[in-house]
Design a protein around this motif. Structure first.
Motif, mmCIF file in Angstrom:
data_model
loop_
_atom_site.group_PDB
_atom_site.id
_atom_site.type_symbol
_atom_site.label_atom_id
_atom_site.label_comp_id
_atom_site.label_asym_id
_atom_site.label_seq_id
_atom_site.Cartn_x
_atom_site.Cartn_y
_atom_site.Cartn_z
ATOM 1 N N ILE A 1 -16.719 -21.684 24.467
ATOM 2 C CA ILE A 1 -15.601 -20.832 24.067
ATOM 3 C C ILE A 1 -15.075 -21.394 22.759
ATOM 4 O O ILE A 1 -14.735 -22.578 22.676
ATOM 5 C CB ILE A 1 -14.494 -20.836 25.134
ATOM 6 N N GLN B 1 -12.221 -21.079 19.670
ATOM 7 C CA GLN B 1 -10.931 -20.532 19.271
ATOM 8 C C GLN B 1 -10.666 -20.970 17.842
ATOM 9 O O GLN B 1 -10.441 -22.154 17.580
ATOM 10 C CB GLN B 1 -9.830 -21.049 20.196
ATOM 11 N N ASP B 2 -10.720 -20.019 16.915
ATOM 12 C CA ASP B 2 -10.529 -20.303 15.496
ATOM 13 C C ASP B 2 -9.039 -20.331 15.185
ATOM 14 O O ASP B 2 -8.313 -19.391 15.506
ATOM 15 C CB ASP B 2 -11.224 -19.225 14.661
ATOM 16 N N ILE B 3 -8.610 -21.402 14.560
ATOM 17 C CA ILE B 3 -7.209 -21.550 14.181
ATOM 18 C C ILE B 3 -7.184 -21.839 12.690
ATOM 19 O O ILE B 3 -7.278 -22.984 12.273
ATOM 20 C CB ILE B 3 -6.535 -22.699 14.968
ATOM 21 N N LEU C 1 -10.889 -25.465 14.525
ATOM 22 C CA LEU C 1 -11.640 -24.785 15.561
ATOM 23 C C LEU C 1 -11.560 -25.613 16.827
ATOM 24 O O LEU C 1 -11.757 -26.827 16.792
ATOM 25 C CB LEU C 1 -13.101 -24.627 15.130
ATOM 26 N N GLN C 2 -11.218 -24.957 17.914
ATOM 27 C CA GLN C 2 -11.246 -25.617 19.220
ATOM 28 C C GLN C 2 -12.454 -25.097 19.972
ATOM 29 O O GLN C 2 -12.663 -23.893 20.066
ATOM 30 C CB GLN C 2 -9.981 -25.335 20.016
ATOM 31 N N ASN D 1 -14.591 -25.332 23.608
ATOM 32 C CA ASN D 1 -14.653 -25.737 25.014
ATOM 33 C C ASN D 1 -16.069 -25.488 25.505
ATOM 34 O O ASN D 1 -16.601 -24.390 25.333
ATOM 35 C CB ASN D 1 -13.661 -24.947 25.872
ATOM 36 N N THR E 1 -12.946 -30.426 25.455
ATOM 37 C CA THR E 1 -12.118 -29.750 24.457
ATOM 38 C C THR E 1 -12.314 -30.527 23.177
ATOM 39 O O THR E 1 -11.875 -31.679 23.063
ATOM 40 C CB THR E 1 -10.636 -29.731 24.855
#
Length: 111
Positions: free
Chosen positions: A36, A38-40, A64-65, A67, A103
């Motif tokens: 997974i 998650q672009d921040i 970018l996170q 998982n 993570t």
């Protein structure tokens, strides 16, 4: 009957890192696996000076996170390591293993 740890391991694959629910296939540092992302993106200003001479030189980059299952990667990422996600290179900011799910916090300078 499954132990609590066995149930968590089963849930990690069946519920959280599941291609039918949240995850997609990605290339994580040369390993194809379910993850997974998650672009921040950030455009963060640092203030220098005071009053009328105050300026805001920008720092532009992306965070970018990621998982994924810990068992999916051949080695755990470490702080400062160059780490590729799909076709982009990042630096590892942190990596935590929470009962089998990693993570991974990544940063890149996009300037």
């Amino acid at each position: 009957m499954k132990t609590f740890r066995e149930q968590i391991a089963a849930d990690n694959t069946a519920a959280f890192i599941n291609l039918l629910e949240f995850a997609d296939k990605h290339n994580l540092n040369g390993t194809e696996c379910s993850a997974i992302l998650q672009d921040i993106s950030v455009a963060e200003g640092l203030s220098t000076g005071t009053g009328s001479s105050q300026t805001y030189p920008g720092i532009y980059g992306s965070r970018l996170q990621v998982n994924c299952l810990a068992e999916a990667l051949p080695e755990l990422p470490v702080y400062g390591q160059l780490f590729g996600v799909n076709d982009k290179q990042y630096l590892v900011e942190s990596c935590a293993d929470d009962m089998g799910i990693l993570t991974i916090q990544l940063v890149a300078n996009d300037r």
